[in-house]
Design an enzyme around this catalytic site. Structure first.
Site, mmCIF file in Angstrom:
data_model
loop_
_atom_site.group_PDB
_atom_site.id
_atom_site.type_symbol
_atom_site.label_atom_id
_atom_site.label_comp_id
_atom_site.label_asym_id
_atom_site.label_seq_id
_atom_site.Cartn_x
_atom_site.Cartn_y
_atom_site.Cartn_z
ATOM 1 C CD GLU A 230 -9.823 -1.042 8.166
ATOM 2 O OE1 GLU A 230 -8.878 -1.602 8.740
ATOM 3 O OE2 GLU A 230 -9.742 -0.571 7.018
ATOM 4 C CD GLU B 183 -2.997 -1.151 2.261
ATOM 5 O OE1 GLU B 183 -2.725 -0.593 3.335
ATOM 6 O OE2 GLU B 183 -4.089 -1.697 2.035
ATOM 7 C CG ASP C 93 -7.691 -5.429 4.898
ATOM 8 O OD1 ASP C 93 -7.202 -5.646 6.021
ATOM 9 O OD2 ASP C 93 -7.734 -4.302 4.380
HETATM 10 O O1 GCW Z 1 -7.092 -2.642 5.451
HETATM 11 C C1 GCW Z 1 -6.045 -1.822 5.527
HETATM 12 C C2 GCW Z 1 -6.449 -0.636 6.321
HETATM 13 C C3 GCW Z 1 -5.288 0.302 6.425
HETATM 14 C C4 GCW Z 1 -4.136 -0.446 7.100
HETATM 15 C C5 GCW Z 1 -3.832 -1.710 6.279
HETATM 16 C C6 GCW Z 1 -2.742 -2.550 6.937
HETATM 17 C C7 GCW Z 1 -2.408 0.435 8.473
HETATM 18 O O2 GCW Z 1 -7.553 -0.040 5.709
HETATM 19 O O3 GCW Z 1 -5.668 1.426 7.179
HETATM 20 O O4 GCW Z 1 -2.996 0.347 7.216
HETATM 21 O O5 GCW Z 1 -4.981 -2.469 6.160
HETATM 22 O O6 GCW Z 1 -3.102 -3.486 7.631
HETATM 23 O O7 GCW Z 1 -1.576 -2.278 6.749
#
Ligand code: GCW
Length: 658
Positions: free
Chosen positions: A379, A272, A351
């Site tokens: 989340e 990311e 995720d």
């Molecule tokens: O799903 C994503 C989240 C991000 C997070 C990422 C991760 C810290 O939306 O906010 O970043 O996972 O786990 O690295």
């Protein structure tokens, strides 16, 4: 009657009265060192409050001591039993005194039953770590705490370390009492400002570490792979460059000179947008091993995250499957990581969705030390506005047997050696925003000690500790509202394991097609005929082939794939009949009506215990349940309407669909 002032900060699972049984007795603590000192101070405090005697000259009712046989100094194990008229905690080493003490606290009067049989306690996971996604500087999009739903950071406020760390100390005490033994203080997305925690702002980490130390909790740091470049010291962060390696080794030596019991590094690399070894044509093993070499002289680990995937995917390309990514990247590297590298794997292949299969990476790397990563911060599970008691989900992950044999011994479980969990606490007066979300935080340490522990029993334990004087009706109501809440959440959100359908960006509330044509790789492929992702070997992305038998076959076949994961693995018509006997479309309608209805009941149940709970707790939960109810109905209506419009199939029960 004098009015008791409402405490500023909620006591969570350690209100003073839970120390009554112990604090009204004669208690002796033997042992040297800071942890024995902490236990002595706790005992003195409890005895002062409840009329007991700390360090009595006569024989005690409770003796906490390091066993004569003496295990390893760092061992947290202990024996709880009864000897010569007293309850005893015989710790393997000084580190076992504190967990032993809290075990006695948890049991209350029962700990002093003369019939107490010997029990040996030892943590299943040696490292039980909460990863905070706290930023030092308020991030323009993500705020002070990324995916934080409990106010600000316990550590930093608008770019500065808090002057008063009293709350951090209280937090350490709560965590120790639940069984956690480490904390990562900053976000895995390490922005430029936070990169300095490793060097010129290390003093702040040291201050936090000394606050945690008294409760046996070590501090870890998330580091930026490009730190040598970002901090302006070197032109490259190439992990095979000798100057870079020297930089990490010198920097790490300085970390340990400042914080001798520093816990280790956590790294999100090539994920990311975070920097990593790919920039230099190197592998994850090259990157992780460089940091491992810097940490090895200090006998500390680097946790390297396996959350690596292409987030710039083209939705038109049906061959790329995000679920495959971690296994594709990491399984071929098995055996190439240094001994002090721990590969940290999210529990599911996508995720942190409310329902995912267990990540196949957890069973594909026998020669690599693994951590399983859970998400306590909600989340994708209601953002601490919804009640969602998660341990039943975690327990399924931790108890998953790759052999498929439910009677297999513990060795058949995931081979992970570390339990890590993304924290859900902040500076909110209830710690977790939603007071009932405290139970999720509490359960991490408890499952870290004993992953096989029944989540419902953990819930009851949390209820007893947090609401110690609760009448049976309140206890029952709390249990009823919380115990099935994860399944309820699943019912009114994305169906049958397909995942997402959340609003992009902040991830709260429904948006069925919100991610459907984005680069993130989180698709459901609904059309007028059917829905789901074909991840089979026969006709799909081949993801099922990443599982060992018998799971690859079970997931591959429509006739054996578990209903709750059907749309994760298969694309099927709406008229497909589930194992449960109902069609996919009818299942969607039924679960969405039932889920929203259940939230209405939870709300009524909670209303009925007003007057039995601290008014401030009652009010906060009431307010959150109202939002949960609104949100559940919003989910219900959007999902039902969407699939009704797509499929044209009416609800067999004729309920209102808009
Ligand atoms: O799903 C994503 C989240 C991000 C997070 C990422 C991760 C810290 O939306 O906010 O970043 O996972 O786990 O690295």
């Amino acid at each position: 009657m004098t009015e008791t002032p409402v405490p500023e900060i909620h006591a969570a699972w350690l209100p003073p009265v839970v120390f009554r049984a112990l604090g009204s007795r004669r208690v002796r603590v033997d042992g040297e060192g800071p942890l024995a000192g902490t236990v002595r101070a706790e005992v003195a405090d409890a005895c002062a409050r409840f009329g007991g005697v700390a360090q009595p000259s006569s024989p005690p009712d409770l003796l906490l001591t390091v066993a004569a046989s003496g295990g390893a100094a760092g061992s947290e194990g202990f024996l709880l039993g009864h000897r010569d008229g007293a309850t005893v905690v015989l710790a393997d080493g000084p580190a076992g005194l504190l967990p032993g003490f809290f075990e006695v606290v948890r049991r209350g009067e029962a700990a002093f039953d003369p019939g107490l049989a010997d029990e040996r306690h030892e943590p299943h996971f040696g490292l039980r770590v909460l990863d905070h996604w706290d930023n030092v500087f308020v991030h323009p999009v993500m705020g002070q705490v990324e995916r934080g739903y409990a106010g600000g950071s316990l550590f930093w406020h608008q770019g500065r370390l808090r002057d008063d760390l009293t709350r951090v100390r209280d937090y350490a005490r709560l965590l120790a009492a639940s069984g956690v033994n480490a904390v990562t203080v900053n976000n895995v997305n390490v922005h430029e400002g936070e990169t300095h925690l490793l060097t010129d702002r290390l003093g702040e980490v040291a201050a936090i570490a000394s606050t945690f130390r008294g409760y046996g909790i070590r501090v870890h740091l998330a580091i930026n792979f490009a730190a040598p470049v970002i901090l302006g010291d070197l032109p490259t962060a190439d992990p095979l460059d000798p100057a870079v390696r020297r930089w990490w080794s010198d920097t790490t030596d300085r970390v340990f000179a400042t914080i001798p019991d520093f816990g280790g590094y956590l790294v999100k690399a090539d994920s990311e947008g975070q920097p990593g070894p790919f920039t230099y044509g190197r592998t994850h093993a090259d990157g992780a091993n460089m940091l491992a070499a810097a940490l090895a002289p200090h006998d500390a680990p680097v946790r390297w995250r396996a959350f690596v995937y292409n987030h710039r995917q083209d939705w038109r390309d049906r061959t790329t499957d995000r679920a495959r990514a971690a296994h594709d990247h990491f399984a071929p590297l098995d055996g190439r990581f240094a001994g002090n590298v721990i590969l940290q794997v999210k529990h599911g292949p996508m995720d942190f969705q409310p329902r995912e299969p267990v990540s196949p990476v957890l069973f594909a790397m026998p020669n690599t030390r693994l951590a399983v990563e859970l998400q306590v911060t909600q989340e994708y599970t209601g953002q601490q506005k919804h009640v969602c008691y998660l341990p039943p989900m975690w327990s399924g992950v931790l108890g998953f047997r790759p052999t498929g044999d439910a009677s297999a011994a513990d060795s058949g479980r995931t081979s992970a050696v570390v339990l890590s969990a993304v924290a859900n606490a902040g500076d909110d007066r209830f710690w977790t925003g939603h007071p009932l979300a405290q139970a999720n935080l509490y359960a991490v340490g408890r499952l870290g000690w004993a992953p096989g522990r029944d989540p419902a029993a953990i819930l009851d334990e949390w209820i007893s500790l947090t609401f110690p004087d609760a009448p049976p009706r309140l206890r029952r109501t709390l249990h009823t509202v919380m115990d099935g809440s994860w399944l309820t959440y699943e019912q009114y959100t994305a169906p049958l394991g397909v995942g997402f359908m959340v609003r992009p960006g902040h991830h709260y509330g429904p948006d069925v097609d919100g991610y459907e044509y984005t680069p993130w790789g989180t698709y459901h492929f609904a059309d007028r005929d059917g829905i789901g992702v074909d991840r089979t070997v026969a006709t799909g992305t081949g993801f099922t082939g990443q599982y060992p038998p018998p799971w690859r076959d079970r997931y591959e076949s429509l006739s054996t794939c578990p209903d709750e994961l059907l749309l994760f693995f298969h694309h099927v018509p709406y008229t497909h009949v589930l194992q449960s006997g109902t069609t996919v479309i009818q299942h969607i309608y039924d679960t969405h009506f039932a889920g929203a209805q259940r939230v209405a009941e939870m709300r009524a149940q909670w209303r009925s215990v007003a007057g039995l709970v601290d008014p401030a707790v009652h009010a906060r939960v009431t307010e959150r349940l109202a939002e949960q109810h609104r949100s559940a109905e919003e989910w219900r209506d959007q999902i039902n309407t969407y699939f009704h419009r797509k499929s044209g199939i009416p609800d067999a029960k004729g309920r209102p669909i808009h």
